[in-house]
Motif scaffolding. Structure first.
Motif, PDB file in Angstrom:
ATOM      1  N   LEU A  74      -4.543 -36.340  76.626  1.00  0.00           N
ATOM      2  CA  LEU A  74      -3.680 -35.369  75.960  1.00  0.00           C
ATOM      3  C   LEU A  74      -4.194 -35.062  74.558  1.00  0.00           C
ATOM      4  CD1 LEU A  74      -0.095 -36.571  76.992  1.00  0.00           C
ATOM      5  CD2 LEU A  74      -1.124 -34.346  77.543  1.00  0.00           C
ATOM      6  N   ARG A  75      -4.635 -36.109  73.839  1.00  0.00           N
ATOM      7  CA  ARG A  75      -5.162 -35.913  72.480  1.00  0.00           C
ATOM      8  C   ARG A  75      -6.428 -35.066  72.491  1.00  0.00           C
ATOM      9  NH1 ARG A  75      -4.165 -41.512  71.672  1.00  0.00           N
ATOM     10  NH2 ARG A  75      -6.413 -41.898  71.733  1.00  0.00           N
ATOM     11  N   ASN A  76      -7.125 -35.072  73.624  1.00  0.00           N
ATOM     12  CA  ASN A  76      -8.360 -34.306  73.727  1.00  0.00           C
ATOM     13  C   ASN A  76      -8.153 -32.940  74.379  1.00  0.00           C
ATOM     14  OD1 ASN A  76     -11.011 -35.883  72.876  1.00  0.00           O
ATOM     15  ND2 ASN A  76      -9.545 -37.384  73.677  1.00  0.00           N
ATOM     16  N   GLY A  77      -6.906 -32.496  74.428  1.00  0.00           N
ATOM     17  CA  GLY A  77      -6.629 -31.115  74.786  1.00  0.00           C
ATOM     18  C   GLY A  77      -6.329 -30.817  76.229  1.00  0.00           C
ATOM     19  N   PHE A  78      -6.263 -31.847  77.084  1.00  0.00           N
ATOM     20  CA  PHE A  78      -5.969 -31.613  78.492  1.00  0.00           C
ATOM     21  C   PHE A  78      -4.467 -31.617  78.759  1.00  0.00           C
ATOM     22  CE2 PHE A  78     -10.217 -33.489  78.556  1.00  0.00           C
ATOM     23  CZ  PHE A  78     -10.889 -32.625  79.405  1.00  0.00           C
ATOM     24  N   LEU A  79      -4.073 -30.937  79.803  1.00  0.00           N
ATOM     25  CA  LEU A  79      -2.748 -31.123  80.366  1.00  0.00           C
ATOM     26  C   LEU A  79      -2.864 -32.274  81.358  1.00  0.00           C
ATOM     27  CD1 LEU A  79      -1.879 -27.390  81.123  1.00  0.00           C
ATOM     28  CD2 LEU A  79      -1.140 -28.751  79.150  1.00  0.00           C
ATOM     29  N   VAL A  80      -1.932 -33.218  81.328  1.00  0.00           N
ATOM     30  CA  VAL A  80      -2.078 -34.429  82.136  1.00  0.00           C
ATOM     31  C   VAL A  80      -0.778 -34.741  82.868  1.00  0.00           C
ATOM     32  CG1 VAL A  80      -2.680 -36.879  82.159  1.00  0.00           C
ATOM     33  CG2 VAL A  80      -3.744 -35.360  80.483  1.00  0.00           C
ATOM     34  N   THR A  81      -0.897 -35.007  84.166  1.00  0.00           N
ATOM     35  CA  THR A  81       0.199 -35.524  84.984  1.00  0.00           C
ATOM     36  C   THR A  81      -0.262 -36.854  85.567  1.00  0.00           C
ATOM     37  OG1 THR A  81       0.984 -33.309  85.535  1.00  0.00           O
ATOM     38  CG2 THR A  81       1.670 -35.096  86.993  1.00  0.00           C
ATOM     39  N   ALA A  82       0.643 -37.820  85.668  1.00  0.00           N
ATOM     40  CA  ALA A  82       0.265 -39.148  86.141  1.00  0.00           C
ATOM     41  C   ALA A  82       1.058 -39.532  87.383  1.00  0.00           C
ATOM     42  CB  ALA A  82       0.479 -40.184  85.040  1.00  0.00           C
ATOM     43  N   ALA A  83       0.401 -40.257  88.290  1.00  0.00           N
ATOM     44  CA  ALA A  83       1.040 -40.781  89.500  1.00  0.00           C
ATOM     45  C   ALA A  83       0.705 -42.265  89.613  1.00  0.00           C
ATOM     46  CB  ALA A  83       0.550 -40.036  90.736  1.00  0.00           C
ATOM     47  N   HIS A  84       1.668 -43.054  90.137  1.00  0.00           N
ATOM     48  CA  HIS A  84       1.475 -44.501  90.176  1.00  0.00           C
ATOM     49  C   HIS A  84       0.895 -45.016  91.490  1.00  0.00           C
ATOM     50  CE1 HIS A  84       5.166 -44.720  92.553  1.00  0.00           C
ATOM     51  NE2 HIS A  84       5.759 -43.987  91.615  1.00  0.00           N
ATOM     52  N   ASP A  85       0.793 -44.180  92.507  1.00  0.00           N
ATOM     53  CA  ASP A  85       0.136 -44.571  93.745  1.00  0.00           C
ATOM     54  C   ASP A  85      -0.169 -43.314  94.565  1.00  0.00           C
ATOM     55  OD1 ASP A  85       2.549 -43.807  94.922  1.00  0.00           O
ATOM     56  OD2 ASP A  85       3.195 -45.863  95.337  1.00  0.00           O
ATOM     57  N   ALA A  86      -0.785 -43.512  95.727  1.00  0.00           N
ATOM     58  CA  ALA A  86      -1.196 -42.361  96.547  1.00  0.00           C
ATOM     59  C   ALA A  86       0.003 -41.555  97.034  1.00  0.00           C
ATOM     60  CB  ALA A  86      -2.030 -42.856  97.733  1.00  0.00           C
ATOM     61  N   ALA A  87       1.064 -42.242  97.429  1.00  0.00           N
ATOM     62  CA  ALA A  87       2.244 -41.534  97.929  1.00  0.00           C
ATOM     63  C   ALA A  87       2.843 -40.644  96.837  1.00  0.00           C
ATOM     64  CB  ALA A  87       3.278 -42.532  98.438  1.00  0.00           C
ATOM     65  N   HIS A  88       2.915 -41.181  95.609  1.00  0.00           N
ATOM     66  CA  HIS A  88       3.410 -40.404  94.472  1.00  0.00           C
ATOM     67  C   HIS A  88       2.501 -39.195  94.218  1.00  0.00           C
ATOM     68  CE1 HIS A  88       4.736 -40.418  89.956  1.00  0.00           C
ATOM     69  NE2 HIS A  88       5.278 -39.440  90.634  1.00  0.00           N
ATOM     70  N   ALA A  89       1.182 -39.423  94.301  1.00  0.00           N
ATOM     71  CA  ALA A  89       0.226 -38.335  94.094  1.00  0.00           C
ATOM     72  C   ALA A  89       0.401 -37.248  95.139  1.00  0.00           C
ATOM     73  CB  ALA A  89      -1.199 -38.889  94.135  1.00  0.00           C
ATOM     74  N   ARG A  90       0.628 -37.635  96.383  1.00  0.00           N
ATOM     75  CA  ARG A  90       0.818 -36.647  97.448  1.00  0.00           C
ATOM     76  C   ARG A  90       2.044 -35.770  97.176  1.00  0.00           C
ATOM     77  NH1 ARG A  90      -1.808 -37.062 102.328  1.00  0.00           N
ATOM     78  NH2 ARG A  90      -3.191 -38.857 102.662  1.00  0.00           N
ATOM     79  N   ARG A  91       3.122 -36.382  96.673  1.00  0.00           N
ATOM     80  CA  ARG A  91       4.327 -35.603  96.378  1.00  0.00           C
ATOM     81  C   ARG A  91       4.058 -34.601  95.262  1.00  0.00           C
ATOM     82  NH1 ARG A  91       6.685 -40.776  97.048  1.00  0.00           N
ATOM     83  NH2 ARG A  91       6.944 -41.068  94.796  1.00  0.00           N
ATOM     84  N   ILE A  92       3.314 -35.018  94.251  1.00  0.00           N
ATOM     85  CA  ILE A  92       2.979 -34.118  93.148  1.00  0.00           C
ATOM     86  C   ILE A  92       2.071 -32.987  93.632  1.00  0.00           C
ATOM     87  CG2 ILE A  92       1.739 -33.950  90.956  1.00  0.00           C
ATOM     88  CD1 ILE A  92       2.673 -36.822  90.360  1.00  0.00           C
ATOM     89  N   LEU A  93       1.074 -33.339  94.438  1.00  0.00           N
ATOM     90  CA  LEU A  93       0.108 -32.352  94.921  1.00  0.00           C
ATOM     91  C   LEU A  93       0.739 -31.340  95.870  1.00  0.00           C
ATOM     92  CD1 LEU A  93      -2.902 -34.764  95.465  1.00  0.00           C
ATOM     93  CD2 LEU A  93      -2.874 -32.805  93.902  1.00  0.00           C
TER      94      LEU A  93
END
Length: 233
Positions: free
Chosen positions: A26-45
């Motif tokens: 974030l400090r380096n200018g990116f937008l960032v979303t975080a997921a704590h495991d693969a299942a969480h990542a799948r829901r976000i994606l």
């Protein structure tokens, strides 16, 4: 693509690492979303698209390698794997699964930033010289040099970010060999035999998409002592 344009997904089961990476990026200018495991990542994606995914390999449940393979069936989003396994074979396995790069833990955040920027960095535009073709024909495959798109008939051929970069490199000099060291440099990787071996893996993956017989390549040829050469019709 510049950092403010890029939205990253960080997937890591270690809350401390996840939080540190999120704050640093974030400090380096990116937008960032975080997921704590693969299942969480799948829901976000399921509801968002990302410019790059930073994915830990060793996670409980579905691990990063399996998630990478699954994502490659439907997405060409660049993937950078984080792994505690430093052996070359494990890194090659990650590239074969569809990752664009890897970084072994522990690592310096600055190195992660450099690798992310290297993946996102736009390759030089194809030469505008009139003698260069706009469409390259590779048997039933056609590659649109200006758009960076590959097609087989009416169906698009999905390329990963690294495969797209390789095609852009080769399309600027069809019929001319490009050394492995030059490919490593143009892909924004560190020099060394490990990275040259990683390029070999990416070439193997690309051949599977453009060759009728990848073991006897007609269009993406190996030139002994010189590297690789794209030989369109």
């Amino acid at each position: 693509m510049t950092a403010p344009d890029a939205h990253l997904l960080i997937v890591d089961d270690d809350e401390r690492i996840r939080s540190l990476l999120r704050k640093y990026l974030l400090r380096n200018g990116f937008l960032v979303t975080a997921a704590h495991d693969a299942a969480h990542a799948r829901r976000i994606l399921a509801g968002l698209d990302f410019d790059l995914i930073v994915l830990d390999v060793m996670m409980p449940g579905e691990d990063g390698m399996a998630l990478t393979r699954a994502l490659r069936e439907t997405r060409d989003t660049p993937i950078l794997l984080l792994t505690a396994r430093g052996e070359l074979k494990n890194r090659i396995d990650g590239l074969e699964a569809g990752a664009d790069d890897y970084l072994a833990k522990p690592f310096e955040p600055k190195e992660l930033l450099l690798r992310i920027n290297a993946i996102l960095r736009r390759m030089p535009e194809a030469s505008a010289e009139s003698d260069l073709p706009k469409i390259l024909h590779l048997g039933p495959i056609r590659y649109d040099v200006e758009r960076g798109e590959m097609w087989q008939g009416d169906e698009p051929v999905r390329l990963t970010a690294t495969e797209s970069q390789l095609m852009r490199i080769f399309s600027t000099c069809p019929g001319e060999p490009v050394s492995r060291a030059k490919l490593v440099e143009d892909l924004g990787r560190d020099r060394g035999q490990a990275q040259e071996r990683a390029v070999d893996v990416q070439i193997t993956r690309l051949r599977r998409k453009i060759e009728s017989d990848p073991k006897q390549p007609r269009y993406l040829q190996t030139v002994r002592g010189s590297g690789y050469m794209l030989a369109p019709d």
